[in-house]
Design an enzyme around this catalytic site. Structure first.
Site, PDB file in Angstrom:
ATOM      1  N   HIS A 156       9.065   1.264  69.132  1.00  0.00           N
ATOM      2  CA  HIS A 156       8.116   1.605  68.055  1.00  0.00           C
ATOM      3  C   HIS A 156       7.513   0.352  67.421  1.00  0.00           C
ATOM      4  O   HIS A 156       7.099   0.379  66.262  1.00  0.00           O
ATOM      5  CB  HIS A 156       8.775   2.433  66.948  1.00  0.00           C
ATOM      6  N   SER A 277     -13.633 -19.568  66.701  1.00  0.00           N
ATOM      7  CA  SER A 277     -14.637 -18.843  65.922  1.00  0.00           C
ATOM      8  C   SER A 277     -15.786 -19.783  65.602  1.00  0.00           C
ATOM      9  O   SER A 277     -15.594 -20.992  65.477  1.00  0.00           O
ATOM     10  CB  SER A 277     -13.984 -18.344  64.637  1.00  0.00           C
TER      11      SER A 277
END
Ligand code: ARG
Length: 481
Positions: A156, A277
């Site tokens: 999970h 970026s």
């Protein structure tokens, strides 16, 4: 003179219609296969006395010239529909219709294209298997280098139990191993010959289908003539394998993205597989993993497209089948590129061992082993041990204390006791790993055994792959001689 546009339909063509319906753009994938198919068919026609040896020899010699010339140097007139007619036209131009016009005796483009697709696809499947073998080898090397590298595993996406990074890598190898065997299985169903099925009802000429099957190195014949020209299940099966493999690769990409984030920080992707970026100078973005993850999604779309094209067709040949081809080839190329990207990223990944160890030591990843120890040492039921350790974890969180500090008190309350040594061992994540030594477990010696077992499998695959490659080479060589 257009050989398709002089009889029934006359020479009127609409250019936009021709451009819309031609398959020439993606027929480049079957050009070489088509020549082989032509040569095999012509050879057999001669052997069966359907055409003369003299004509057969001329046709085959010319076909070889066309192969040498290359598709790009042929007159790719879209009103000829496809590569089959382009090649036949070229033959007729060089040899005249009385000779070259005999090649298509007892044959149709319907069995021809089905044959070509199988010839081209079998090579691509072997190419895919080759890339997978290379990737698997590289992954095994990474696994081997990290069989002692302690980390935590997740369920999970919540920290679960201690494992090693080597074991984690091996979990992906284990899935890819099945992908390889799926491609080998499918290969057997690709590699059968529809040649001789004709348009859909075979032919009244005395063809020898077994002979063309042997000449082209097929394993068998797809007998029923209507099924032979119609079936594309070998394509669906290959694309389903591609989708499944793509899904497995996509999961790897997902892990690369997640685990390289600052929050996990357990791995670092090599610079060459990242971008920065334009505004945030600090950024190192996992673009290659992301793009691979996205490109792999298109494989599922291609598979559904092909199934949808096929699902409402009456049996035998329908021109719709032509529209399957570009989707098939696009899937194949997207997959091959993606395998190489994933291979490159995994082979060069940097591992942050300290961080992995830190994660394994925090957040109660050893709780299962502590409960198991109570079962072994105190003889209580696992469910009871699960409750006691659960309570320990609860108090540890609420009271902000280590389990070690409160365990004796909690055990006493339950009339149980455990030696300090047993407690320490149970709470040591690497001891947990070492103890998990059953088949498929993360213990370093078990991982080592698994690695050598995978290496053996790879060797077997490699032998099988080389065998198939040489079967094809031999068939092609013999055919061309
Ligand atoms: N270009 C066609 C294809 O890719 C070849 C077969 C065409 N047959 C026909 N009867 N129009 O499927």
């Amino acid at each position: 003179m257009n050989i398709l546009r002089r009889g029934r339909l006359g020479s009127n063509v609409k250019e936009d219609v021709m451009k819309f319906t031609t398959s020439l753009e993606f027929d480049k994938e079957i050009f070489e296969s088509d020549i082989l198919c032509d040569i095999a068919h012509t050879t057999m026609l001669v052997e069966q006395n359907v055409i003369s040896e003299e004509n057969g020899k001329k046709i085959i010699a010319e076909l070889k010239k066309i192969a040498k010339k290359g598709m790009e140097n042929l007159d790719l007139d879209p009103s000829l529909d496809d590569i089959h007619m382009v090649i036949e036209s070229e033959l007729i131009k060089e040899l005249g219709e009385d000779v070259a016009g005999r090649m298509h005796t007892g044959r149709s483009r319907n069995d021809e294209v089905a044959t070509d697709l199988r010839l081209s696809l079998r090579k691509k499947v072997l190419e895919i298997i080759g890339h997978l073998i290379t990737m698997e080898k590289n992954m095994l090397a990474v696994s081997n280098a990290h069989k002692d590298t302690l980390t935590v595993g997740y369920t999970h996406l919540q920290q679960a139990q201690p494992v090693t990074f080597g074991h984690q890598i091996l979990s992906h190898v284990s899935a890819i191993e099945r992908d390889i065997s799926r491609f080998f299985d499918t290969y057997n169903r690709i590699n059968i010959s529809p040649l001789g099925c004709g348009a859909m009802a075979t032919t009244g000429f005395n063809l020898n289908r077994k002979r063309t099957k042997d000449l082209l190195g097929f394993y068998g014949i797809i007998e029923n003539s209507m099924d032979g020209v119609s079936s594309r299940d070998f394509i669906v099966e290959t694309m389903a394998n591609i989708s499944m493999l793509g899904t497995n690769l996509s999961k790897i990409c997902e892990e690369l993205v997640v685990f390289s984030s600052a929050e996990f920080n357990t791995i670092e992707i090599a610079n060459e597989y990242t971008s920065t970026s334009s505004i945030m100078p600090q950024k190192k973005n996992p673009d290659v993993a992301e793009i691979t993850r996205a490109k792999l999604s298109t494989l599922n779309g291609e598979l559904v497209t092909v199934l949808t094209i096929m699902k409402a067709l009456p049996n035998t040949y329908n021109r719709d089948l032509q529209e399957i081809s570009p989707h098939l080839w696009k899937s194949v190329y997207t997959l091959i590129d993606s395998i190489q990207m994933v291979d490159g990223m995994i082979s060069t990944v940097k591992v942050n061992k300290e961080r992995m160890k830190e994660n394994a030591e925090k957040n109660y990843s050893t709780a299962t082993e502590l409960a198991d120890t109570l079962v072994r040492e105190c003889g209580i039921a696992f469910r009871m041990a699960h409750g006691i350790v659960g309570e320990l974890v609860k108090r540890s969180i609420e009271e902000k204390v280590e389990i070690k500090e409160i365990i004796s008190e909690v055990l006493e309350k339950n009339n149980l006791s455990l030696s300090q040594e047993k407690i320490d061992t149970a709470l040591d994540p690497f001891e947990n790993v070492k103890l998990r030594n059953v088949i498929g477990g993360p213990a370093p010696e078990e991982v080592e055994r698994a690695i050598s077992s995978f290496n053996e499998k790879i060797s077997t695959h490699k032998v099988k792959l080389d065998e198939k490659i040489s079967e094809i080479k031999t068939a092609e060589k013999n055919l061309l001689e």
